[in-house]
Design a protein around this motif. Sequence first.
Motif, PDB file in Angstrom:
ATOM      1  N   VAL A  75      -5.004  -3.477  -1.985  1.00 40.45           N
ATOM      2  CA  VAL A  75      -4.564  -2.122  -2.351  1.00 40.45           C
ATOM      3  C   VAL A  75      -3.179  -2.168  -2.998  1.00 40.45           C
ATOM      4  O   VAL A  75      -2.541  -3.210  -3.040  1.00 40.45           O
ATOM      5  N   TRP A  81      -5.859   2.795  -4.525  1.00 40.25           N
ATOM      6  CA  TRP A  81      -5.536   3.622  -3.367  1.00 40.25           C
ATOM      7  C   TRP A  81      -6.230   3.081  -2.136  1.00 40.25           C
ATOM      8  O   TRP A  81      -7.313   2.490  -2.225  1.00 40.25           O
ATOM      9  N   GLY A  82      -5.635   3.296  -0.972  1.00 43.56           N
ATOM     10  CA  GLY A  82      -6.234   2.863   0.298  1.00 43.56           C
ATOM     11  C   GLY A  82      -7.257   3.877   0.812  1.00 43.56           C
ATOM     12  O   GLY A  82      -7.826   4.657   0.047  1.00 43.56           O
ATOM     13  N   ASP A  83      -7.436   3.886   2.139  1.00 42.59           N
ATOM     14  CA  ASP A  83      -8.477   4.735   2.748  1.00 42.59           C
ATOM     15  C   ASP A  83      -8.004   6.163   2.987  1.00 42.59           C
ATOM     16  O   ASP A  83      -8.808   7.077   3.109  1.00 42.59           O
ATOM     17  N   ARG A  84      -6.679   6.317   3.117  1.00 39.78           N
ATOM     18  CA  ARG A  84      -6.168   7.601   3.600  1.00 39.78           C
ATOM     19  C   ARG A  84      -5.707   8.498   2.460  1.00 39.78           C
ATOM     20  O   ARG A  84      -4.910   8.094   1.625  1.00 39.78           O
ATOM     21  N   LYS A 115      -9.425  10.287  -4.403  1.00 38.29           N
ATOM     22  CA  LYS A 115     -10.307   9.985  -3.260  1.00 38.29           C
ATOM     23  C   LYS A 115     -10.022   8.558  -2.753  1.00 38.29           C
ATOM     24  O   LYS A 115      -9.507   7.721  -3.494  1.00 38.29           O
ATOM     25  N   PRO A 116     -10.394   8.288  -1.483  1.00 33.49           N
ATOM     26  CA  PRO A 116     -10.147   6.960  -0.922  1.00 33.49           C
ATOM     27  C   PRO A 116     -10.721   5.852  -1.805  1.00 33.49           C
ATOM     28  O   PRO A 116     -11.832   5.979  -2.338  1.00 33.49           O
ATOM     29  N   GLY A 117      -9.952   4.787  -1.974  1.00 32.11           N
ATOM     30  CA  GLY A 117     -10.417   3.604  -2.705  1.00 32.11           C
ATOM     31  C   GLY A 117     -10.395   3.722  -4.219  1.00 32.11           C
ATOM     32  O   GLY A 117     -10.815   2.796  -4.915  1.00 32.11           O
ATOM     33  N   GLU A 136       0.826  -1.212   0.000  1.00 35.91           N
ATOM     34  CA  GLU A 136       0.000   0.000   0.000  1.00 35.91           C
ATOM     35  C   GLU A 136       0.865   1.269   0.000  1.00 35.91           C
ATOM     36  O   GLU A 136       1.881   1.330   0.695  1.00 35.91           O
ATOM     37  N   THR A 150       1.350   4.539   1.518  1.00 33.41           N
ATOM     38  CA  THR A 150       0.860   5.130   2.772  1.00 33.41           C
ATOM     39  C   THR A 150       1.416   6.531   3.028  1.00 33.41           C
ATOM     40  O   THR A 150       1.014   7.193   3.971  1.00 33.41           O
TER      41      THR A 150
END
Length: 366
Positions: free
Chosen positions: A174, A323-326, A300-302, A7, A9
């Motif tokens: 991700v 992309w991940g959540d952040r 945007k997230p996801g 991911e 991050t």
Amino acid sequence: MTLRNAEVTGWGRYMPSLVVTNRDLVDFVDTSDEWIQSRTGIKQRHYSHVSTGEMGWLAAERALAAAGLSAADLDLVILGSTTPDDVCPNTASYIKNKLGASDAAAFDLNSACTSWFYGLTVATDMIKAGTIQRALVIGAERLSLAMDWNKRESCCLFGDGAGAVVVQSSSADVGLLSSKLSCVPDSRDYLRIPCWGIRPEVHTGGLHPSLDFDGAAIFKRAIVAMAKDCQQALGAAGMSLEDIDLFVPHQANIRIIEGLARRLNFPVEKTVICIDKYANTSAASMPIALYEALDSGRLKPGMTILMATFGAGLSSGAGVLRWGDRVGGEGVSDAAIPAYDQSVRELLSDSFSYHGVVCKSQSVGQ
Ligand code: UT7
């Protein structure tokens, strides 16, 4: 067996403080703002007063802070660059030492403009294989030092800067889901910096860096190669273009980006374009564009992102990144590089002198 992905991050970039507009270039290059903007989409670029290693270090500090990691957590630092300060020892080890990444391995990776994306693929695959857990992948370039200001067909196109991402092991679905790396046969002569290696004549001929290229030949091949890589990367991820939320291409020429979007039949509105502000920063261009997408709130997230790139070689590549959540950083670094307080003429005075450049404003009244 637990699924292991890589991911993204953390993310950071450094853009040198000196902004050089097309109009500034007209003082020492036989060109015009109208030509550069209409043929490339470029309005300005940044030129650096610090080394590639310094630029890469600051982008990396910022990426680490955004990831909420300390340098000691890193297993690997990859510097993607065509313009490393040193080849032996490599420049990644300079960055690693300055960060204090005591447990990290460090290597440079050069495939020209595609270097950062190639590095992201290597780091991702090493994480997926379980060899490492956390890596920094940096793209940094100081191409202003490789320009010949008498070659107007190439010297207006490039800029300096650095971007970096942290990738780390994750069990979520991700990161880079697929990647296709290529190298177009028989195309090495289209883009080269002839005295940038260890050939004997480099050290005996009084040569200076001077980027040569055949822009029109690269233009066509780049679009064909990237389109093919995109289709293969999408196929490998089991996806089609309808699944893509955002397209982050290498920023070499707005007409190449639009040509690629047309060839793929992908809406140009979903494409990240920042070549107007930074020009072609080579290996730094994709992490800089990714940062731009985050900073502007477009990423945007996801989201599922398509990436495509090409460079000297001609190397090319494409990948699908989830992309991940952040989309906000965990923290902010207070590391900094003091701004440059002189003009482009002072910055480039050595280069002007060995390329025999006389600024127009200097020759007025002579
Ligand atoms: O990331 C990898 C590195 N990037 C690239 O490889 C970029 C790929 N190529 C390109 O982006 C485009 O081919 C260029 C921007 C380099 C050139 O665009 P073009 O539409 O292919 O122009 P051209 O090479 O066909 O040149 C057209 C004209 C020529 O004049 P004549 O012969 O038609 O009278 C050039 O001399 O434009 C002239 N020209 C310029 N004029 C003003 C070339 N450079 C300039 C300049 N200012 N800077």
